[in-house]
Each structure stands twice: as C-alpha cells, then as structure tokens.
Scaffold this motif. Structure first.
Motif, PDB file in Angstrom:
ATOM      1  N   THR A   1      48.583  13.620 -55.091  1.00  0.00           N
ATOM      2  CA  THR A   1      48.420  14.775 -54.329  1.00  0.00           C
ATOM      3  C   THR A   1      49.256  15.909 -55.458  1.00  0.00           C
ATOM      4  O   THR A   1      48.811  16.960 -55.499  1.00  0.00           O
ATOM      5  CB  THR A   1      49.488  14.960 -53.213  1.00  0.00           C
ATOM      6  OG1 THR A   1      48.972  14.136 -52.079  1.00  0.00           O
ATOM      7  CG2 THR A   1      49.523  16.330 -52.761  1.00  0.00           C
ATOM      8  N   ALA A   2      50.084  15.400 -56.139  1.00  0.00           N
ATOM      9  CA  ALA A   2      50.414  16.231 -57.451  1.00  0.00           C
ATOM     10  C   ALA A   2      49.484  16.792 -58.284  1.00  0.00           C
ATOM     11  O   ALA A   2      49.467  17.836 -58.745  1.00  0.00           O
ATOM     12  CB  ALA A   2      51.883  15.749 -57.833  1.00  0.00           C
ATOM     13  N   ALA A   3      48.612  15.763 -58.528  1.00  0.00           N
ATOM     14  CA  ALA A   3      47.390  16.094 -59.651  1.00  0.00           C
ATOM     15  C   ALA A   3      46.534  17.200 -59.206  1.00  0.00           C
ATOM     16  O   ALA A   3      46.103  18.053 -59.993  1.00  0.00           O
ATOM     17  CB  ALA A   3      46.631  14.974 -59.761  1.00  0.00           C
ATOM     18  N   ARG A   4      46.600  17.465 -57.816  1.00  0.00           N
ATOM     19  CA  ARG A   4      45.851  18.414 -57.222  1.00  0.00           C
ATOM     20  C   ARG A   4      46.388  20.130 -57.631  1.00  0.00           C
ATOM     21  O   ARG A   4      45.813  20.999 -57.450  1.00  0.00           O
ATOM     22  CB  ARG A   4      45.498  18.628 -55.649  1.00  0.00           C
ATOM     23  CG  ARG A   4      44.860  17.191 -55.437  1.00  0.00           C
ATOM     24  CD  ARG A   4      44.298  17.129 -53.997  1.00  0.00           C
ATOM     25  NE  ARG A   4      43.630  18.330 -53.588  1.00  0.00           N
ATOM     26  CZ  ARG A   4      43.425  18.575 -52.386  1.00  0.00           C
ATOM     27  NH1 ARG A   4      43.938  17.645 -51.120  1.00  0.00           N
ATOM     28  NH2 ARG A   4      42.642  19.533 -51.877  1.00  0.00           N
ATOM     29  N   LEU A   5      47.678  20.142 -57.963  1.00  0.00           N
ATOM     30  CA  LEU A   5      48.384  21.225 -58.283  1.00  0.00           C
ATOM     31  C   LEU A   5      48.402  21.293 -59.904  1.00  0.00           C
ATOM     32  O   LEU A   5      48.942  22.704 -60.175  1.00  0.00           O
ATOM     33  CB  LEU A   5      49.787  21.051 -57.831  1.00  0.00           C
ATOM     34  CG  LEU A   5      50.118  21.051 -56.416  1.00  0.00           C
ATOM     35  CD1 LEU A   5      51.626  20.559 -56.232  1.00  0.00           C
ATOM     36  CD2 LEU A   5      49.905  22.539 -55.689  1.00  0.00           C
ATOM     37  N   ASP A   6      47.674  20.627 -60.406  1.00  0.00           N
ATOM     38  CA  ASP A   6      47.570  20.850 -61.923  1.00  0.00           C
ATOM     39  C   ASP A   6      47.102  22.253 -62.342  1.00  0.00           C
ATOM     40  O   ASP A   6      45.915  22.375 -61.864  1.00  0.00           O
ATOM     41  CB  ASP A   6      46.839  19.757 -62.396  1.00  0.00           C
ATOM     42  CG  ASP A   6      46.930  19.801 -64.071  1.00  0.00           C
ATOM     43  OD1 ASP A   6      48.012  20.383 -64.606  1.00  0.00           O
ATOM     44  OD2 ASP A   6      46.030  19.245 -64.712  1.00  0.00           O
ATOM     45  N   GLY A   7      47.504  22.993 -62.954  1.00  0.00           N
ATOM     46  CA  GLY A   7      47.178  24.414 -63.456  1.00  0.00           C
ATOM     47  C   GLY A   7      47.218  25.477 -62.336  1.00  0.00           C
ATOM     48  O   GLY A   7      46.682  26.441 -62.634  1.00  0.00           O
ATOM     49  N   ILE A   8      47.634  25.008 -60.998  1.00  0.00           N
ATOM     50  CA  ILE A   8      47.721  26.091 -59.947  1.00  0.00           C
ATOM     51  C   ILE A   8      49.320  26.837 -60.201  1.00  0.00           C
ATOM     52  O   ILE A   8      50.061  25.905 -59.928  1.00  0.00           O
ATOM     53  CB  ILE A   8      47.348  25.425 -58.811  1.00  0.00           C
ATOM     54  CG1 ILE A   8      45.866  25.102 -58.864  1.00  0.00           C
ATOM     55  CG2 ILE A   8      47.769  26.617 -57.479  1.00  0.00           C
ATOM     56  CD1 ILE A   8      45.544  24.364 -57.425  1.00  0.00           C
ATOM     57  N   THR A   9      49.435  27.950 -59.879  1.00  0.00           N
ATOM     58  CA  THR A   9      50.666  28.572 -60.059  1.00  0.00           C
ATOM     59  C   THR A   9      50.975  29.370 -58.400  1.00  0.00           C
ATOM     60  O   THR A   9      51.852  29.539 -57.877  1.00  0.00           O
ATOM     61  CB  THR A   9      51.232  29.486 -60.930  1.00  0.00           C
ATOM     62  OG1 THR A   9      50.089  30.604 -61.359  1.00  0.00           O
ATOM     63  CG2 THR A   9      51.304  28.709 -62.277  1.00  0.00           C
ATOM     64  N   LYS A  10      49.686  30.055 -58.291  1.00  0.00           N
ATOM     65  CA  LYS A  10      49.704  30.892 -56.987  1.00  0.00           C
ATOM     66  C   LYS A  10      49.098  30.039 -55.870  1.00  0.00           C
ATOM     67  O   LYS A  10      48.202  29.762 -56.004  1.00  0.00           O
ATOM     68  CB  LYS A  10      48.898  32.058 -57.402  1.00  0.00           C
ATOM     69  CG  LYS A  10      49.544  32.767 -58.311  1.00  0.00           C
ATOM     70  CD  LYS A  10      50.825  33.436 -58.355  1.00  0.00           C
ATOM     71  CE  LYS A  10      51.420  34.629 -59.129  1.00  0.00           C
ATOM     72  NZ  LYS A  10      52.729  34.754 -58.818  1.00  0.00           N
ATOM     73  N   VAL A  11      49.827  30.024 -54.646  1.00  0.00           N
ATOM     74  CA  VAL A  11      49.351  29.041 -53.642  1.00  0.00           C
ATOM     75  C   VAL A  11      49.733  30.019 -52.123  1.00  0.00           C
ATOM     76  O   VAL A  11      50.523  31.069 -52.293  1.00  0.00           O
ATOM     77  CB  VAL A  11      50.097  27.718 -53.599  1.00  0.00           C
ATOM     78  CG1 VAL A  11      49.515  26.969 -54.519  1.00  0.00           C
ATOM     79  CG2 VAL A  11      51.406  27.945 -53.529  1.00  0.00           C
ATOM     80  N   ASN A  12      49.313  29.382 -51.237  1.00  0.00           N
ATOM     81  CA  ASN A  12      49.951  29.968 -49.997  1.00  0.00           C
ATOM     82  C   ASN A  12      50.584  28.897 -49.068  1.00  0.00           C
ATOM     83  O   ASN A  12      50.047  27.872 -49.098  1.00  0.00           O
ATOM     84  CB  ASN A  12      48.799  30.684 -49.135  1.00  0.00           C
ATOM     85  CG  ASN A  12      48.237  31.944 -49.690  1.00  0.00           C
ATOM     86  OD1 ASN A  12      48.990  32.588 -50.080  1.00  0.00           O
ATOM     87  ND2 ASN A  12      46.932  32.281 -49.697  1.00  0.00           N
TER      88      ASN A  12
END
Length: 410
Positions: free
Chosen positions: A269-280
């Motif tokens: 799951t953490a891998a899907r956040l790679d390179g992402i900073t802006k979320v909702n």
C-alpha cells in the motif's frame, strides 16, 4: 332431404370448432402481449455529476492541538461544533431545569428558520434557468445523501433544497416575500430569548475551533511523540487504543489551523504513495467529503512489513473534530464526470454504451470510461451526440430492462 342433414350438421360443427380455436389463439396472443407489456419492467437512474477516486484505506488516528474547556452539569451549547471562537466567547449555558433546554432548542430552531427565509428572498435578478438548475441539483444532492445514509449531510442538503425551492417560487411569482412571516417569528424569538437571560455560562479561554465533549473526546497525545514512533510502535498503539481526554470537560478548543493523521499500512500500500504528495482524505460515515491534504512522511519497515504514513490536513470542520482512531480513505487520484451504474453497461457492435430513455423510446448511447469501480462508471461531462461519449448530464439511463434495442418502444 333427411339423409343430407347429418353431413351438414358435421360441417357446421367443424366450422364452429375452427372458429373457436381461432378465437382462443387470438385471445391467447392478445393476452400474451398484454402480459408482456404489463410485466415489462424498466428501471432508470439519472446520470449525475460525480467525483470518483483511485484510493487506499489507512488505519490510524487523528491528532489535534487542543486546549480543554472545564465545565460540568446540564449544559446547553450555544456554539456549534467546528465554529471558530475567540477568547471570551460564550460557549455553553448551564441549565437548572429541563424547561430551559427546551427553550434553547426552540430559539435555535427559530434562528435557523429566520436565516433560511432571509436567504430565500435574495433571488431578485437571478436567472430563472440558473435557479431551476440549483433546485434540481439540490434535490439530487438530497436524494444522494439519503441513498448513501449520510445522516450528517441530510440536514444541510434539506436546507439547501428548501432554499433553492423558495428562491425559485419567489422568482416565478408562486410565492410572495416572507416579510410578514419573518416579523412574527422575530417577535416570538425575542420572547423566548428573554426567558433565557441570567443563566450561568462557560466561556472560551483562547482562540480556536470549538468542539463539545458530547461530540468528541480527542486523543491526548502530542504530535512530537507520534512523530518519533516507528510503524511497529504506532501499530501497537492503535491496537491497544490511545488515551483520550479526561472526563468533566465541557469541550475542547483546537488551537492549530491543521491536524495530522498517523496511519499504518502494508509495504504494498505504501508503494502506491510513491511520488505522491497531494492527496484527499476522508472518513466514510463521519466525513464523506474528501479534504485536500499533504503526505508529509512515508517510512517503511522491511522487518515488520509495515509502513508509517503521516498526512497533514488544513481543513477543519465539525465532522473532522470528531475524529479519533479511524479507518480513513486516502484518494490518490480523483476524476470528475458523470456517474452511471455499472449494470447499465452494454456492448453493441463492439462499442461500449448504455441505453437511455427518451420519452417512450430507448436509445443506445456510446460512452468513454474515465474511471470505474465495482459499482459505478464515470464518463466525461462533455457528452454530445455523434461523438465517442454521448451520455449527457441528467439523462435517464436504463439500468434494468429486457429486450433492449436502439429505437425500440419502452
């Protein structure tokens, strides 16, 4: 002559049998057609504007910078949860008998009604088509809140619909202004307010956002301690349950302009956040509207196969202030378009599309899929006939039906 009668009787009998059989066949055919028509069921669903997201679930806790507000007894809150207050603001009244609480509820109800009627009159010069669209949108939003059992949003959605409907009625001359009604209600309000004078009150000691102890009991942990925790320590804390604020408080004031969500997830799951900073971020059932947030930390622990995720959000409202240990939904990518039920999808001549009800006819309309999940499909908003995406906003899409054919009568 008598010898010829039997053959004639036999012929008449055969003729009558043939007529009877023909009548039965015709009656059966008509009955079959009536049965088909009367038992032909079609269910449609209105294509509405919607937002869907590629998201993950994250177990964790919400932490705020809080100041406790002392106070006990039978309290009646004047300030709503999530409201911004300053030092000295009266937060609650202490009642000595039950009638005072009833009067306060009556006063609050009068205030909401007066505010609604006052807003309703601000429709002069508004475009009629715009008011019609606002009314329709408000109605669909109310139905959507009811359909999703979003009880926290039903009251506001109902108020928005009544407001839009009142404005439309005034603009079209279906209703006069509400000045006489408001004058009567204002007089009643003053009488009720006079009966509530002289009560003991609880005031705010600092600036911030207020939440009552009835609605929330925040986790009493500072962000510095949680920032220093590993993913394994955080997971253990979540399993045990973090300590909350003590009893005997009237409420809490959130002094910061932001809050943090500390969560634990798998390495996948953490891998899907790679390179992402802006979320909702949202918490289904408590805050269904995704709020903009920033990923400030993703720390992976290969030994335990877990990762610690810290998300910061600068949006605060009544629903957010009720957060504690939660299962949050974090949207990585969002898509805006028109929502269609997946059961409406058909493939005709190799093209994906849906059948739409136009009067008494059914029409096949091609679609372009932006995003989809197990329940819904999202298509672009700019649908137009003759293009790759033909479904338009508020089309009546057939989600259940038999023998669907382009151009066929319903």
């Amino acid at each position: 002559m008598r010898e010829n009668q039997p053959p004639r009787s036999a012929g008449v009998k055969a003729f009558l049998i043939a007529i009877t059989l023909l009548f039965v066949v015709a009656l059966g055919y008509v009955g079959l057609q009536l049965y088909t028509i009367l038992h032909r069921t079609y269910r449609t669903e209105t294509a509405i504007a919607y937002t869907m997201a590629d998201s993950i679930s994250l177990s964790g806790m919400a932490v705020f910078e809080t100041v406790d507000v002392p106070g006990e007894g039978n309290l009646g809150y004047i300030v709503a949860d999530g409201e911004r207050v300053s030092a000295g603001t009266v937060l609650a009244e202490r009642y000595t008998d039950e009638s005072q609480g009833v009067l306060r509820e009556r006063l609050d109800r009068l205030d909401r009604t007066l505010e609604l009627l006052s807003k309703s009159q601000n429709s002069t010069g508004s475009d009629l088509s715009m008011l019609t669209t606002q009314t329709r949108t408000a109605l669909y939003n109310l139905l959507d809140q009811i359909d999703t059992a979003s009880y926290s949003g039903i009251a506001q959605a109902e108020e928005d619909f009544l407001l839009a409907q009142n404005r439309l009625q005034i603009s079209t001359g279906q209703a006069d202004n509400f000045e006489s009604v408001m004058a009567t209600l204002q007089q009643e309000r003053e009488e009720v307010a006079g009966q509530l004078g002289g009560l003991q009150t609880i005031t705010a000691g600092t600036n911030g956002y207020f939440v009552s102890s009835v609605s929330a009991n925040p986790i009493s942990m500072d962000q510095e301690t949680l920032d220093a925790m590993s993913s394994a320590e955080l997971r253990s804390l979540l399993e045990q349950g973090a300590e909350t604020s003590p009893a005997g408080l009237a409420g809490h004031i959130i002094t910061g302009f932001s809050w943090r969500f500390y969560g634990v997830c798998s390495l996948e799951t953490a891998a899907r956040l790679d390179g992402i900073t802006k979320v909702n971020i949202s918490v289904p059932g408590k805050e269904n509207d995704p709020l903009p947030a920033t990923v400030v930390e993703v720390t992976e622990d290969e030994e335990t196969g877990t990762a610690k995720v810290v998300i910061e959000c600068r949006s605060i409202n009544a629903n957010v202030l009720r957060f504690g240990i939660e299962e949050a939904q974090v949207d990585l990518t969002t898509y805006e378009g028109i929502r269609i039920d997946r059961s409406a999808l058909h493939i005709k001549d190799g093209a994906k599309g849906v059948y739409v009800k136009y009067g008494d006819l059914q029409r096949f309309r091609r679609i372009t899929i932006l995003y989809e999940d197990e329940n819904y499909i999202l298509v672009p908003k700019d649908g137009a006939l003759g293009t790759e995406n033909e479904v338009r906003l508020y089309d009546e899409v057939i989600v259940e039906g038999t023998n669907l054919q382009d151009g066929k009568l319903l």
